[in-house]
Design an enzyme around this catalytic site. Structure first.
Site, PDB file in Angstrom:
ATOM      1  N   PHE A 148       3.576  -4.978  -0.471  1.00  0.00           N
ATOM      2  CA  PHE A 148       2.824  -3.860  -1.044  1.00  0.00           C
ATOM      3  C   PHE A 148       3.209  -2.597  -0.288  1.00  0.00           C
ATOM      4  O   PHE A 148       2.996  -2.507   0.924  1.00  0.00           O
ATOM      5  CB  PHE A 148       1.309  -4.080  -0.936  1.00  0.00           C
ATOM      6  CG  PHE A 148       0.515  -2.993  -1.599  1.00  0.00           C
ATOM      7  CD1 PHE A 148       0.211  -3.055  -2.951  1.00  0.00           C
ATOM      8  CD2 PHE A 148       0.083  -1.890  -0.883  1.00  0.00           C
ATOM      9  CE1 PHE A 148      -0.507  -2.045  -3.573  1.00  0.00           C
ATOM     10  CE2 PHE A 148      -0.640  -0.872  -1.495  1.00  0.00           C
ATOM     11  CZ  PHE A 148      -0.929  -0.948  -2.840  1.00  0.00           C
ATOM     12  N   ASP A 232       7.756  -0.784   7.158  1.00  0.00           N
ATOM     13  CA  ASP A 232       6.489  -0.246   6.676  1.00  0.00           C
ATOM     14  C   ASP A 232       5.388  -0.718   7.627  1.00  0.00           C
ATOM     15  O   ASP A 232       4.963  -1.871   7.592  1.00  0.00           O
ATOM     16  CB  ASP A 232       6.235  -0.750   5.255  1.00  0.00           C
ATOM     17  CG  ASP A 232       4.917  -0.257   4.671  1.00  0.00           C
ATOM     18  OD1 ASP A 232       4.031   0.137   5.445  1.00  0.00           O
ATOM     19  OD2 ASP A 232       4.765  -0.297   3.436  1.00  0.00           O
ATOM     20  N   LYS A 261      -2.679   5.145   7.353  1.00  0.00           N
ATOM     21  CA  LYS A 261      -3.944   4.481   7.644  1.00  0.00           C
ATOM     22  C   LYS A 261      -4.575   4.928   8.956  1.00  0.00           C
ATOM     23  O   LYS A 261      -5.215   5.964   9.011  1.00  0.00           O
ATOM     24  CB  LYS A 261      -3.778   2.962   7.559  1.00  0.00           C
ATOM     25  CG  LYS A 261      -3.634   2.466   6.119  1.00  0.00           C
ATOM     26  CD  LYS A 261      -3.794   0.985   5.990  1.00  0.00           C
ATOM     27  CE  LYS A 261      -3.641   0.513   4.550  1.00  0.00           C
ATOM     28  NZ  LYS A 261      -4.794   0.835   3.703  1.00  0.00           N
TER      29      LYS A 261
END
Length: 404
Positions: A148, A232, A261
């Site tokens: 994702f 990532d 985040k």
């Protein structure tokens, strides 16, 4: 839980908050579980005064928990000075954060930083970086199945979840998805590959780590074939797994790292950090962001990273993660099949279809966790979590398992 009637705000008199959500917001999310109004530390409170232990942390975002004094003070100071000036100008906090990110990633003097507003945007920049490493002969980008990387069109093309892609096809071309094995990577890697993008732990799949040694082999193969290795670290970075970035566990040096985040403790901010030759690929005008790297977000990010270092929250994440694993396994529940992940990014494997019931029961017992799929519960508490919160988690998660 009884809906309360909202009596404030223009045009909202007489509607419950659930009605307001259904009637005013896009239907791209499931109905909200609760109406949260405030928080402190690892706890949040809803509109009826019920307190919940937050073991999701805004999906690995709230590094310092809620209303941390360092974040609150930084926000107040900077809001009184500058919030936004555009990237026609530099600001002290932007330059400071870029230097800090180069240091903690290990990008060094040749490293460069691009600021965005989210993880998806950071991966959009990574996609463009990959294309800049290519040409008509080097035009393949490799990603992993079940990965994702975001929901914008470029990031969605990288995301290895066909169900998410199907409504928006055709996808941006040139991306291939592989099984997350070294054998599959060896078979796919050739001189026509521009880049490989991977998550060290596939968070949205249920907190599933890559096989040990995968990143080491990925670095060897990408270097051998002239491809970029893009890691990532949006969910795994900023101390979440007990190191600044999880790829550092294998001692590799990537070509780029995407970050978001936890970097600003809840204020929107993303970044792409490049290493070595990759820092020379994007040229003036190749990419941009109106809000990216604004002084408000970067000031808060500096305050968050300062506090992580000052309080040694990397060590806390590693230590508390082990405690939480021991707590879950010590319950010896028939519903729990395994515990995955590292540091404070934890996946609790469950028996078939048990996770949604466990997640719902946890909320009823004052605990926020995430049933990310039918057989996985995700835990991502703030990096400040301590003994008191773990004791409360033990009690409430045990009650949830019993209820489920």
């Amino acid at each position: 839980m009884t809906d309360t009637t909202e009596t404030t705000g223009t045009g909202t008199t007489g509607r419950t908050w659930r009605e307001r959500q259904a009637e005013d917001l896009m239907a791209s999310y499931a109905p909200a579980l609760r109406l949260l109004v405030k928080g402190e530390g690892c706890w949040v409170e809803d509109d009826e005064g019920t307190r919940y232990l937050d073991f999701l942390g805004g999906i690995a975002v709230n590094s310092l928990g809620h209303a941390h004094p360092a974040l609150v003070a930084a926000a107040g100071r900077q809001a009184a000075l500058l919030v936004h000036v555009s990237n026609y100008f530099a600001t002290p906090s932007q330059l400071e954060l870029a230097e800090r990110l180069k240091r903690i990633t290990g990008a060094g003097a040749e490293g460069r930083v691009y600021f965005a507003n989210s993880g998806a945007e950071a991966n959009e920049a990574a996609f463009k970086l990959a294309r800049r490493n290519g040409d008509s002969r080097r035009n393949r980008i490799l990603a992993l199945r079940n990965a994702f990387h975001g929901r914008t069109m470029g990031a969605l093309a990288l995301t290895g979840k066909p169900a998410l892609q199907a409504p928006f096809e055709p996808m941006v071309p040139g991306v291939e998805h592989l099984e997350p094995t070294v054998a599959a990577l060896e078979q796919a890697m050739r001189d026509d590959v521009a880049a490989l993008i991977v998550e060290p732990i596939q968070g949205e799949t249920g907190v599933v780590p890559l096989p040990d040694g995968y990143l080491t082999e990925a670095r060897r193969l990408t270097e051998e074939h002239g491809a970029l290795l893009i890691v990532d670290e949006i969910q795994t970075g900023i101390g979440r797994t007990g190191r600044w970035f999880d790829h550092q566990r294998e001692g590799i040096v990537p070509d780029a790292v995407s970050i978001a985040k936890g970097i600003a403790g809840g204020v929107p901010l993303g970044a792409l950090v490049t290493f070595g030759r990759a820092s020379r690929l994007l040229q003036r005008g190749d990419h941009g962001s109106t809000f990216g790297g604004n002084p408000f977000a970067t000031t808060i990010a500096n305050a968050v990273l300062d506090e992580i270092e000052r309080a040694d929250l990397l060590s806390n994440a590693a230590r508390r993660g082990e405690q939480i694993r021991d707590v879950v396994l010590g319950m010896r529940s028939d519903l729990v099949t395994e515990v995955r992940g590292r540091g404070l990014l934890i996946g609790v494997g469950t028996t078939a279809d048990a996770a949604p019931a466990i997640g719902a029961a946890a909320l009823e017992h004052g605990l926020i966790v995430n049933a990310i799929n039918p057989t996985s519960i995700r835990l991502a508490p703030p990096l400040i979590v301590g003994d008191a919160e773990i004791d409360a988690f033990r009690e409430r998660f045990a009650a949830a398992l019993a209820a489920a």
